[in-house]
Design an enzyme around this catalytic site. Structure first.
Site, short mmCIF file in Angstrom:
data_model
loop_
_atom_site.label_atom_id
_atom_site.label_comp_id
_atom_site.label_asym_id
_atom_site.label_seq_id
_atom_site.Cartn_x
_atom_site.Cartn_y
_atom_site.Cartn_z
N ASP A 1 32.90 36.68 37.32
CA ASP A 1 33.87 37.70 36.88
C ASP A 1 33.82 37.83 35.36
O ASP A 1 33.80 36.83 34.63
CB ASP A 1 35.29 37.28 37.34
CG ASP A 1 36.32 38.38 37.11
OD1 ASP A 1 36.77 38.97 38.12
OD2 ASP A 1 36.67 38.63 35.94
N ILE A 2 33.79 39.07 34.90
CA ILE A 2 33.76 39.30 33.45
C ILE A 2 35.14 38.99 32.87
O ILE A 2 36.16 39.35 33.46
CB ILE A 2 33.35 40.76 33.13
CG1 ILE A 2 31.98 41.07 33.77
CG2 ILE A 2 33.31 40.99 31.61
CD1 ILE A 2 31.52 42.51 33.59
N GLU B 1 34.86 44.26 38.25
CA GLU B 1 33.97 43.50 37.37
C GLU B 1 33.72 42.12 37.98
O GLU B 1 33.64 41.13 37.28
CB GLU B 1 34.54 43.37 35.97
CG GLU B 1 36.04 43.53 35.86
CD GLU B 1 36.82 42.35 36.41
OE1 GLU B 1 37.18 42.42 37.60
OE2 GLU B 1 37.08 41.39 35.66
P1 GH3 Z 1 40.19 38.30 33.52
O1 GH3 Z 1 39.51 37.62 32.39
O2 GH3 Z 1 41.39 37.57 33.98
O3 GH3 Z 1 39.26 38.58 34.64
O4 GH3 Z 1 40.76 39.69 32.97
P2 GH3 Z 1 40.15 41.12 33.20
O5 GH3 Z 1 40.73 42.03 32.19
O6 GH3 Z 1 38.69 41.06 33.25
O7 GH3 Z 1 40.67 41.44 34.67
P3 GH3 Z 1 41.59 42.58 35.23
O8 GH3 Z 1 41.54 42.38 36.72
O9 GH3 Z 1 42.92 42.55 34.59
O10 GH3 Z 1 40.89 43.94 34.84
C1 GH3 Z 1 39.76 44.41 35.44
C2 GH3 Z 1 39.53 45.82 34.96
O11 GH3 Z 1 38.30 46.33 35.44
C3 GH3 Z 1 40.58 46.79 35.42
C4 GH3 Z 1 39.81 48.02 35.86
O12 GH3 Z 1 40.26 49.19 35.27
C5 GH3 Z 1 38.41 47.74 35.41
N1 GH3 Z 1 37.39 48.34 36.26
C6 GH3 Z 1 37.19 48.20 37.59
N2 GH3 Z 1 36.13 48.91 37.99
C7 GH3 Z 1 35.63 49.52 36.91
C8 GH3 Z 1 34.51 50.40 36.69
O13 GH3 Z 1 33.75 50.76 37.59
N3 GH3 Z 1 34.28 50.84 35.42
C9 GH3 Z 1 35.10 50.45 34.39
N4 GH3 Z 1 34.82 50.90 33.16
N5 GH3 Z 1 36.16 49.65 34.57
C10 GH3 Z 1 36.42 49.18 35.79
MG MG Z 2 37.72 39.89 34.79
MG MG Z 3 38.30 40.53 38.35
MG MG Z 4 41.52 40.55 37.98
#
Ligand code: GH3
Ligand code: MG
Ligand code: MG
Ligand code: MG
Ligand code: MG
Length: 307
Positions: A190-191, A232
């Protein structure tokens, strides 16, 4: 000549030429024991700019296909020494599906059942010798289009369109391909703080990060199943030595840590957290464990692997 020559009709040839202009290079194999017929077929295909490989019987064709797995069209006779066409098609179809390979049967046999036998064995179409040249081109054009459409559908159903990685559906459908191995290695990746990338630089920048992280995943695990599970979050499934697997994960973590992702005028840097496990439990149990280790990696400060 077993083949009927007919006046060349340019209009009939256009569809095949058009599809080839679309930058589609189809590698073709002609399987035929009669040298005369084989050479004639090869000439007809080369005239359409198709790359052609030849085989004199079914067994040789199977060997050739192993050496050239990118062959996308086979045109095959039935009556041949070593292995006949129908048996060959049946064997090839166990390995190559219709989105990978199109097959055209070709026979001068008067057996009424020949067409059905070829089709049941897995051929896409059949043509009786002697054949009409334009009809051959039309049938090739048709079955290659079918193959390309099947391939497109397969990709749409199984691949993530942004990153090109496999999706969840593929992951769960193909996880059984690793059932043979005693232990399976799973890593949830996970990113870290990815939401911040989106919030700071915009969604397109976030997409670029996803693409480049995916490329790193593919480069570090070329022989394993790498899937985008959502957002992500990625999952790697592999067989084999767990220590080697974790050392590859560490190399992945480091290379992403050191990666400069250029987006427009900004240089973006991200890190990943990983939870990994190996075992002979069910896939869902392994995933649950890997997920809990990933959570621990996040809690412990991110940019790390928890085993
Ligand atoms: P953590 O270190 O705890 O994993 O924090 P995080 O910010 O990486 O995790 P969080 O789950 O809060 O946020 C994930 C974000 O990924 C939210 C969402 O908008 C974004 N996301 C999901 N799919 C895509 C995509 O296809 N493209 C983009 N640009 N963003 C995406
Ligand atoms: Mg993340
Ligand atoms: Mg995540
Ligand atoms: Mg998350
Ligand atoms: Mg023959």
């Amino acid at each position: 000549y077993l083949l009927k020559d007919s006046p060349a009709s340019v209009s009939y040839l256009i569809p095949l030429l058009q599809r080839l202009e679309a930058n589609d290079q189809h590698k073709t194999m002609v399987v035929e024991d009669s040298a005369t017929v084989r050479h004639h077929l090869v000439n007809l295909l080369r005239r359409q700019n198709l790359e052609v490989i030849e085989a004199c019987h079914g067994q040789e064709a199977i060997t050739q296909l192993e050496q050239h797995p990118d062959i996308s069209l086979i045109i095959t006779d039935h009556d041949m020494p070593e292995k006949d066409g129908i048996t060959m098609v049946r064997e090839i179809r166990q390995q190559y599906s219709r989105n990978q390979l199109a097959i055209l049967g070709l026979s001068g046999s008067n057996d009424d059942a020949m067409t059905a036998l070829f089709l049941k064995a897995g051929a896409n179409d059949f043509l009786k010798k002697p054949f009409n040249q334009e009809e051959l081109y039309c049938r090739i054009h048709h079955i290659l289009n079918m193959k390309d459409t099947a391939d497109k559908l397969y990709r749409m159903a199984n691949q993530d369109s942004l990153t090109g990685l496999w999706n969840r559906r593929y992951f769960f459908n193909h996880s059984c391909s690793q059932d043979r191995c005693e232990f399976r290695n799973i890593a949830m990746v996970d990113i870290d703080f990815f939401k911040k990338v989106n919030d700071t630089y915009g969604h397109d920048a976030g997409d670029e990060v996803l693409i480049q992280v995916s490329q790193q995943l593919q480069q570090h695990f070329p022989d394993d199943i790498v899937a985008r599970f959502g957002g992500e979050e990625f999952c790697i499934l592999s067989c084999g030595d767990f220590e080697l697997f974790t050392s590859r994960l560490e190399a992945l973590r480091q290379s992403i840590d050191g990666l400069d992702i250029i987006y427009q005028n900004s240089t973006l840097n991200v890190t990943i957290s990983i939870g990994t496990v190996s075992g002979n439990q069910s896939l869902s149990d392994l995933l649950k464990t890997a997920d809990s280790y990933l959570y621990r990696a996040k809690e412990s400060g991110r940019n790390q692997i928890q085993v």
